[in-house]
Write a protein that holds these residues in place. Structure first.
Motif, PDB file in Angstrom:
ATOM      1  N   GLN A  32      78.126 -27.395  17.344  1.00 27.88           N
ATOM      2  CA  GLN A  32      76.688 -27.428  17.099  1.00 27.88           C
ATOM      3  C   GLN A  32      76.474 -26.833  15.717  1.00 27.88           C
ATOM      4  N   PHE A  33      75.922 -27.643  14.839  1.00 22.90           N
ATOM      5  CA  PHE A  33      75.689 -27.192  13.489  1.00 22.90           C
ATOM      6  C   PHE A  33      74.355 -26.459  13.416  1.00 22.90           C
ATOM      7  N   PRO A  34      74.317 -25.352  12.692  1.00 26.81           N
ATOM      8  CA  PRO A  34      73.057 -24.609  12.606  1.00 26.81           C
ATOM      9  C   PRO A  34      71.997 -25.424  11.876  1.00 26.81           C
ATOM     10  N   GLU A  35      70.757 -25.247  12.316  1.00 25.37           N
ATOM     11  CA  GLU A  35      69.654 -25.925  11.641  1.00 25.37           C
ATOM     12  C   GLU A  35      69.514 -25.354  10.233  1.00 25.37           C
ATOM     13  N   TYR A  36      68.898 -26.121   9.382  1.00 26.34           N
ATOM     14  CA  TYR A  36      68.638 -25.643   8.030  1.00 26.34           C
ATOM     15  C   TYR A  36      67.260 -26.101   7.596  1.00 26.34           C
ATOM     16  N   THR A  37      66.745 -25.488   6.558  1.00 27.61           N
ATOM     17  CA  THR A  37      65.416 -25.792   6.064  1.00 27.61           C
ATOM     18  C   THR A  37      65.517 -26.435   4.692  1.00 27.61           C
ATOM     19  N   ALA A  38      64.778 -27.512   4.495  1.00 32.13           N
ATOM     20  CA  ALA A  38      64.693 -28.148   3.178  1.00 32.13           C
ATOM     21  C   ALA A  38      63.647 -27.398   2.352  1.00 32.13           C
ATOM     22  N   THR A  39      63.946 -27.168   1.101  1.00 32.34           N
ATOM     23  CA  THR A  39      63.016 -26.468   0.216  1.00 32.34           C
ATOM     24  C   THR A  39      62.725 -27.326  -1.010  1.00 32.34           C
ATOM     25  N   LEU A  40      61.567 -27.081  -1.604  1.00 35.11           N
ATOM     26  CA  LEU A  40      61.174 -27.757  -2.838  1.00 35.11           C
ATOM     27  C   LEU A  40      60.719 -26.717  -3.852  1.00 35.11           C
ATOM     28  N   THR A  41      61.169 -26.867  -5.083  1.00 32.07           N
ATOM     29  CA  THR A  41      60.676 -26.039  -6.169  1.00 32.07           C
ATOM     30  C   THR A  41      60.199 -26.959  -7.286  1.00 32.07           C
ATOM     31  N   ARG A  42      59.358 -26.400  -8.146  1.00 35.05           N
ATOM     32  CA  ARG A  42      58.779 -27.207  -9.218  1.00 35.05           C
ATOM     33  C   ARG A  42      58.870 -26.464 -10.541  1.00 35.05           C
ATOM     34  N   SER A  43      59.272 -27.185 -11.571  1.00 37.23           N
ATOM     35  CA  SER A  43      59.229 -26.698 -12.943  1.00 37.23           C
ATOM     36  C   SER A  43      58.579 -27.807 -13.762  1.00 37.23           C
ATOM     37  N   GLN A  44      57.313 -27.611 -14.099  1.00 37.70           N
ATOM     38  CA  GLN A  44      56.482 -28.625 -14.740  1.00 37.70           C
ATOM     39  C   GLN A  44      56.424 -29.854 -13.836  1.00 37.70           C
ATOM     40  N   ASP A  45      56.909 -31.015 -14.296  1.00 39.50           N
ATOM     41  CA  ASP A  45      56.842 -32.203 -13.442  1.00 39.50           C
ATOM     42  C   ASP A  45      58.164 -32.512 -12.737  1.00 39.50           C
ATOM     43  N   ILE A  46      59.151 -31.628 -12.852  1.00 35.70           N
ATOM     44  CA  ILE A  46      60.460 -31.820 -12.204  1.00 35.70           C
ATOM     45  C   ILE A  46      60.462 -31.092 -10.862  1.00 35.70           C
ATOM     46  N   LEU A  47      60.676 -31.848  -9.792  1.00 35.98           N
ATOM     47  CA  LEU A  47      60.784 -31.290  -8.445  1.00 35.98           C
ATOM     48  C   LEU A  47      62.264 -31.230  -8.077  1.00 35.98           C
TER      49      LEU A  47
END
Length: 108
Positions: A32-47
Motif C-alpha cells: 500500500q503506497f502512502p497517499e501524497y498531496t499535489a502542490t502548486l507554486t507560482r513565480s510570475q506566470d510560471i506554475l
C-alpha cells in the motif's frame, strides 16, 4: 473466484481439488503506497507542480484551468496564458494520482 484485498501484507492462495488435495500458491506481497498531496507554486506566470512526498517518482502531469484540461500541458511546469483557477493532476510510477487545490491566477 476472486477476492478483494483491503490491507497490505503477504498472501497465499490455497485451493482444494475435487479429490481433496491442497494446492498452495507462491506468496504474493501486496503493498500500500502512502497517499501524497499535489502542490502548486507560482513565480510570475510560471506554475510549478510538486508533491509533499519525498522521492515520489512522478510520471504524468495534467494541467487544468477551471474544470477544463489544458491540451498538451503535460510537464512539471506550465506557463499561465490567461486568468483563472489552475490545478494539476499528478500520477506517480505506481499509478497513484493526486490533484492539487486550485491556484488563482488573476493577471498574466
Amino acid at each position: 473466484s476472486s477476492i478483494t484485498i483491503r490491507e497490505a501484507g503477504r498472501y497465499r492462495v490455497q485451493v482444494r481439488t475435487r479429490d481433496g488435495c491442497a494446492l498452495v500458491s507462491d506468496e504474493l506481497a501486496i503493498l500500500q503506497f502512502p497517499e501524497y498531496t499535489a502542490t502548486l507554486t507560482r513565480s510570475q506566470d510560471i506554475l510549478t507542480a510538486g508533491t509533499t512526498a519525498i522521492d515520489r517518482q512522478l510520471t504524468n502531469f495534467e494541467w487544468f484551468i477551471g474544470t477544463d484540461i489544458i491540451p498538451n500541458a503535460n510537464q512539471s511546469t506550465y506557463t499561465a496564458t490567461r486568468a483563472g483557477d489552475y490545478r494539476v493532476r499528478l500520477t506517480d510510477i505506481n499509478g497513484c494520482t493526486a490533484i492539487s487545490l486550485p491556484l488563482r491566477v488573476d493577471m498574466v
